[in-house]
Write an enzyme that holds these catalytic residues in place. Structure first.
Site, mmCIF file in Angstrom:
data_model
loop_
_atom_site.group_PDB
_atom_site.id
_atom_site.type_symbol
_atom_site.label_atom_id
_atom_site.label_comp_id
_atom_site.label_asym_id
_atom_site.label_seq_id
_atom_site.Cartn_x
_atom_site.Cartn_y
_atom_site.Cartn_z
ATOM 1 N N CYS A 2 -12.435 -9.598 34.754
ATOM 2 C CA CYS A 2 -11.322 -10.618 34.028
ATOM 3 C C CYS A 2 -9.944 -10.299 33.566
ATOM 4 O O CYS A 2 -9.757 -8.853 34.116
ATOM 5 C CB CYS A 2 -12.068 -11.073 32.897
ATOM 6 S SG CYS A 2 -13.346 -11.816 33.040
ATOM 7 N N ARG A 37 -7.198 -12.647 38.444
ATOM 8 C CA ARG A 37 -8.395 -11.488 38.134
ATOM 9 C C ARG A 37 -10.007 -12.385 37.384
ATOM 10 O O ARG A 37 -11.086 -12.183 37.523
ATOM 11 C CB ARG A 37 -8.226 -10.939 37.282
ATOM 12 C CG ARG A 37 -6.987 -9.638 37.007
ATOM 13 C CD ARG A 37 -6.380 -8.944 36.158
ATOM 14 N NE ARG A 37 -7.482 -8.082 35.228
ATOM 15 C CZ ARG A 37 -7.508 -6.773 36.007
ATOM 16 N NH1 ARG A 37 -6.558 -6.427 37.393
ATOM 17 N NH2 ARG A 37 -8.590 -6.417 36.179
ATOM 18 N N GLU A 54 -11.775 -8.271 59.680
ATOM 19 C CA GLU A 54 -10.845 -8.752 59.040
ATOM 20 C C GLU A 54 -10.986 -10.131 59.316
ATOM 21 O O GLU A 54 -11.089 -10.887 58.308
ATOM 22 C CB GLU A 54 -10.264 -8.300 58.862
ATOM 23 C CG GLU A 54 -8.516 -8.225 58.094
ATOM 24 C CD GLU A 54 -9.445 -8.177 56.595
ATOM 25 O OE1 GLU A 54 -8.431 -8.500 55.521
ATOM 26 O OE2 GLU A 54 -10.794 -7.940 56.434
ATOM 27 N N GLU A 63 -12.855 -16.463 53.300
ATOM 28 C CA GLU A 63 -12.583 -16.232 51.801
ATOM 29 C C GLU A 63 -11.588 -17.104 51.900
ATOM 30 O O GLU A 63 -11.839 -17.787 49.991
ATOM 31 C CB GLU A 63 -12.523 -15.546 51.666
ATOM 32 C CG GLU A 63 -10.631 -14.053 52.086
ATOM 33 C CD GLU A 63 -10.856 -12.725 51.354
ATOM 34 O OE1 GLU A 63 -10.479 -12.355 50.283
ATOM 35 O OE2 GLU A 63 -10.098 -11.992 52.658
ATOM 36 N N TRP A 96 -14.085 -14.079 35.039
ATOM 37 C CA TRP A 96 -15.394 -14.487 36.391
ATOM 38 C C TRP A 96 -16.050 -13.648 35.321
ATOM 39 O O TRP A 96 -15.771 -12.965 34.931
ATOM 40 C CB TRP A 96 -14.394 -13.609 36.933
ATOM 41 C CG TRP A 96 -14.545 -13.573 38.493
ATOM 42 C CD1 TRP A 96 -13.765 -14.399 39.581
ATOM 43 C CD2 TRP A 96 -16.117 -12.785 38.964
ATOM 44 N NE1 TRP A 96 -15.335 -14.215 40.695
ATOM 45 C CE2 TRP A 96 -15.751 -13.533 40.315
ATOM 46 C CE3 TRP A 96 -16.881 -12.035 38.226
ATOM 47 C CZ2 TRP A 96 -17.314 -13.054 41.578
ATOM 48 C CZ3 TRP A 96 -18.048 -11.776 39.377
ATOM 49 C CH2 TRP A 96 -18.193 -12.181 40.994
ATOM 50 N N HIS A 109 -28.403 -11.194 71.966
ATOM 51 C CA HIS A 109 -29.725 -10.718 71.769
ATOM 52 C C HIS A 109 -30.345 -11.249 70.572
ATOM 53 O O HIS A 109 -31.125 -10.982 70.031
ATOM 54 C CB HIS A 109 -29.317 -9.012 71.062
ATOM 55 C CG HIS A 109 -28.990 -7.993 71.915
ATOM 56 N ND1 HIS A 109 -29.922 -7.361 72.999
ATOM 57 C CD2 HIS A 109 -28.063 -7.593 72.848
ATOM 58 C CE1 HIS A 109 -29.548 -6.897 74.548
ATOM 59 N NE2 HIS A 109 -27.934 -6.784 73.565
ATOM 60 N N LYS A 132 -9.283 -10.578 42.893
ATOM 61 C CA LYS A 132 -8.079 -9.901 43.423
ATOM 62 C C LYS A 132 -9.347 -8.521 43.211
ATOM 63 O O LYS A 132 -8.727 -7.588 43.958
ATOM 64 C CB LYS A 132 -7.197 -9.594 43.135
ATOM 65 C CG LYS A 132 -5.857 -8.554 43.155
ATOM 66 C CD LYS A 132 -5.480 -9.056 45.137
ATOM 67 C CE LYS A 132 -4.674 -8.416 46.103
ATOM 68 N NZ LYS A 132 -4.794 -9.104 47.127
ATOM 69 N N ASN A 170 -12.899 -7.385 29.494
ATOM 70 C CA ASN A 170 -13.567 -7.161 30.837
ATOM 71 C C ASN A 170 -14.193 -6.317 31.369
ATOM 72 O O ASN A 170 -13.758 -5.257 30.651
ATOM 73 C CB ASN A 170 -11.541 -6.900 31.355
ATOM 74 C CG ASN A 170 -11.876 -6.634 32.573
ATOM 75 O OD1 ASN A 170 -12.324 -7.191 33.284
ATOM 76 N ND2 ASN A 170 -11.071 -6.225 33.446
ATOM 77 N N GLY A 171 -15.313 -6.430 31.949
ATOM 78 C CA GLY A 171 -16.412 -5.356 32.411
ATOM 79 C C GLY A 171 -17.328 -5.900 32.092
ATOM 80 O O GLY A 171 -17.714 -7.135 31.872
ATOM 81 N N LYS A 213 -11.062 -12.900 56.425
ATOM 82 C CA LYS A 213 -10.148 -13.975 56.456
ATOM 83 C C LYS A 213 -10.347 -15.456 56.459
ATOM 84 O O LYS A 213 -9.952 -16.223 54.986
ATOM 85 C CB LYS A 213 -8.413 -13.588 56.728
ATOM 86 C CG LYS A 213 -7.916 -12.783 55.878
ATOM 87 C CD LYS A 213 -7.327 -12.798 55.166
ATOM 88 C CE LYS A 213 -8.521 -11.490 54.209
ATOM 89 N NZ LYS A 213 -8.200 -10.720 53.899
HETATM 90 C C1 AGP Z 1 -9.963 -9.718 50.943
HETATM 91 O O1 AGP Z 1 -8.774 -10.359 50.657
HETATM 92 C C2 AGP Z 1 -10.842 -9.283 49.415
HETATM 93 N N1 AGP Z 1 -10.065 -9.678 47.727
HETATM 94 C C3 AGP Z 1 -11.850 -8.087 49.014
HETATM 95 O O2 AGP Z 1 -12.579 -7.419 49.496
HETATM 96 C C4 AGP Z 1 -10.728 -6.381 48.733
HETATM 97 O O3 AGP Z 1 -10.542 -6.472 49.919
HETATM 98 C C5 AGP Z 1 -12.074 -5.660 48.671
HETATM 99 O O4 AGP Z 1 -12.542 -6.368 47.064
HETATM 100 C C6 AGP Z 1 -11.256 -4.823 47.814
HETATM 101 O O5 AGP Z 1 -10.374 -5.022 47.222
HETATM 102 P P1 AGP Z 1 -8.905 -3.046 46.637
HETATM 103 O O6 AGP Z 1 -8.495 -3.125 48.132
HETATM 104 O O7 AGP Z 1 -8.757 -3.606 45.835
HETATM 105 O O8 AGP Z 1 -10.203 -2.628 46.402
#
Ligand code: AGP
Length: 589
Positions: free
Chosen positions: A2, A27, A466, A473, A75, A489, A584, A99-100, A470
């Site tokens: 959060c 966040r 990747e 998400e 979150w 397979h 994020k 947050n946590g 992308k």
């Molecule tokens: C990627 O677009 C995501 N936001 C997520 O997979 C991210 O790469 C992952 O949470 C790692 O975050 P960080 O690089 O801040 O450790």
């Protein structure tokens, strides 16, 4: 994960808090709330959904003037995204935001329930609030110290007490800073929340309690005063602005050539500044999500080019695995935020075994940057969009340059061709990004599909992973990355007429093999989109990027996939910068 913010000063408190929450919304955005402390007590307003929803609600309220408050954007971890579970939580004289994750919340709740405490929400946070209230007998610092000595888990708390005009804050694992302005003070999860008011801040360490009052601030640990260095943030207000782009994701993709230049320049001018990985017999690359996929490219290059044994693992697995450190090993942690809980735990695991740790990190002052033995900073600047783009590209570029240096040190690479490629990379990347129209054309062909595949071999497979993440998400299309040779397979049974399949072909050694796998899906009716460094004229859609050395190729291919994902999400009307269910930086495990 959060976002929390607190403020004491003469500005309109609710406006400062809402402004802060908006900058922290990446966040988490399941619900939000503020608590304003005025002469008559604490006024709390909460709402489900985005900050904009909370703002609407606040506008309807007739609020009493005040000079301090705390706020939260959520979150959800414990308890669904609803108003009762939204923060702030109040119990007795205590109001707090968190947050946590409190891992022993149920034990504490059981103890407090036996003491007659009633709970309104399903959250672990309310339990922490009740525990502080339970120990509060007029001395808040004493009550907080007692409570945190019993709490297991991660937390950043901002706390109000109805008996006084102070804000209290404390952290463990979750990030928290104290912001110092002209006659005003802030606490926040990160500097972005307060940069419009001050660039002066203090990084709080674990267990340090800050008290903000009319006389200023005091920081104590176990009851003793702690003097802390005031730091100056190196981010501009503009960095938080979209600068005319529709979305932060697009802005950050278009920033890639510049930030790549800034990040590579000092090392290309003097390679001695770059750590030499060739002194290690084994390297463990540990990260999460896109950072892990950047690590996979590093693994391929370090093994193939520098002949170093590399393990690349997701941090959430690595932290709980039995790891045998029986060689001169380096653990490389890759993280944009530097606050990802699983990656932090993997770092601490390696350190506890006396193993060297190196962080490739963007956020200076983050936990991973502070606790790792060595750091390589990528200069991406603030990355606001939840889906990482520019930070990923810089992570790939840096670990690729480190692989090149190791190969040179081991006499496996000679000449300057590769370095030339790195020097030209920002300009070549710019040229690739100028071909956005081609990406839009492909996006218009696939945006209404619900299943998409990405196939490639070796380093191309890492690029596929990747590209697939992308797209998933930001557009919510189900897509999978697959080792091209593995498809037949089993999974090839899913290929249907018109199903889009991306083929990534940059590795010349296995080019023909990948092409035959693409032919297998094409013959079953797949709509094939190939991203390659050679013109093929064979498939439905092709984008060809400049051919460069293997060390640099990924940096020119992935932005094409980033742009396609962006355009698809835009056509589908998705909330591109804040995709549902994501955040994020993942500060909980
Ligand atoms: C990627 O677009 C995501 N936001 C997520 O997979 C991210 O790469 C992952 O949470 C790692 O975050 P960080 O690089 O801040 O450790």
């Amino acid at each position: 994960m959060c976002g929390i913010v607190g403020y004491k000063g003469n500005k309109e408190v609710k406006d400062v808090l809402i402004e802060g929450l908006k900058s922290l919304e990446y966040r988490g955005y399941d619900s939000a709330g503020i608590a304003l402390k005025n002469e008559q007590g604490v006024e709390i307003i909460k709402s489900v959904g985005k900050i904009a929803d909370l703002e609407k609600k606040i506008k309807k309220e007739k609020l009493i003037d005040c000079d301090m408050g705390i706020a939260h954007t959520r979150w959800a971890t414990h308890g669904g995204p609803n108003e009762v579970n939204a923060h702030p939580h109040t119990c007795g004289k205590i109001t707090l935001v968190h947050n946590g994750i409190i891992e022993n919340a149920s034990d504490i709740k059981e103890m407090l329930t036996k003491e007659g405490v009633k709970f309104k929400s399903e959250t672990d946070t309310e339990v922490a609030c009740a525990l502080i209230n339970y120990y509060y007998k007029g001395d808040m610092v004493k009550a907080i110290n007692k409570a945190i000595s019993e709490i297991i888990g991660s937390y950043a708390f901002a706390i109000l007490c109805s008996d006084d005009d102070e804000i209290y804050a404390v952290r463990k694992d979750s990030p928290l800073i104290l912001g110092i302005g002209e006659d005003e003070l802030f606490v926040a999860s990160d500097i972005a929340a307060i940069i419009n008011y001050t660039d002066q801040y203090i990084l709080l360490d674990e267990g340090e309690i800050v008290e903000i009052s009319n006389d200023g601030y005091v920081i104590t640990k176990n009851g003793r005063n702690v003097d802390k260095k005031v730091l100056k943030a190196d981010i501009s207000k503009e960095a938080k602005d979209k600068c005319g782009y529709d979305h932060f994701m697009l802005k950050e993709i278009m920033e890639e050539p510049t930030v790549l230049q800034n990040t590579l320049k000092p090392y290309l001018e003097d390679m001695n500044k770059l750590i030499d990985l060739s002194e290690y017999e084994e390297i463990h690359i540990v990260a999460c999500g896109s950072a892990y996929y950047a690590g996979m490219i590093g693994k391929s290059l370090l093994e193939e080019k520098a002949g170093i044994r590399v393990v690349c693992d997701v941090a959430s697995e690595y932290r709980y695995k039995k790891i045998i450190y029986d060689r001169k090993t380096l653990v490389i942690l890759i993280s944009q935020s530097g606050e990802t809980a699983d990656t932090i735990a993997a770092m601490r695991k390696a350190k506890s075994e006396g193993v060297d740790t190196l962080a490739i990190v963007n956020v200076k002052g983050s936990t991973i940057a502070r606790e790792s033995d060595k750091q390589v900073f990528i200069e991406a600047g603030p990355e606001i969009a939840v889906a990482t783009t520019k930070a990923y590209i810089l992570q790939v570029a840096m670990i690729s340059l480190m692989a090149y240096k190791a190969a040179v040190s081991k006499g496996l690479e000679k000449g300057r061709e590769v370095l030339k490629d790195f020097e030209l990379l920002p300009r070549m990347l710019k040229e690739v990004l100028d071909r956005r129209e081609e990406c839009l054309k492909i996006a218009n062909k696939i945006y209404n599909k619900e299943d998409i595949f990405f196939i490639g071999r070796k380093i191309d497979y890492s690029i596929c992973m990747e590209g697939s993440l992308k797209l998933k998400e930001v557009s919510y299309i189900h897509s999978e990355a697959y080792q091209a040779g593995e498809l037949k397979h089993g999974t090839i049974s899913l290929i249907e007429k018109g199903m889009p399949v991306f083929g990534i072909i940059t590795d010349k050694d296995i080019r023909e093999k990948t092409i035959s796998n693409i032919e297998e899906v094409k013959s079953r009716g797949a709509k094939v989109i190939v991203i390659s460094n050679e013109v093929l004229y064979k498939y439905d859609y092709e984008i060809t990027v400049p051919k460069v050395s293997d060390y640099c190729q990924g940096v020119l291919v992935v932005p094409v996939l980033q742009l396609i994902a962006y355009e698809v999400a835009k056509i589908r009307g998705c909330d591109i910068d804040k995709p549902k269910n994501l955040a994020k930086s993942v500060t909980v495990e």
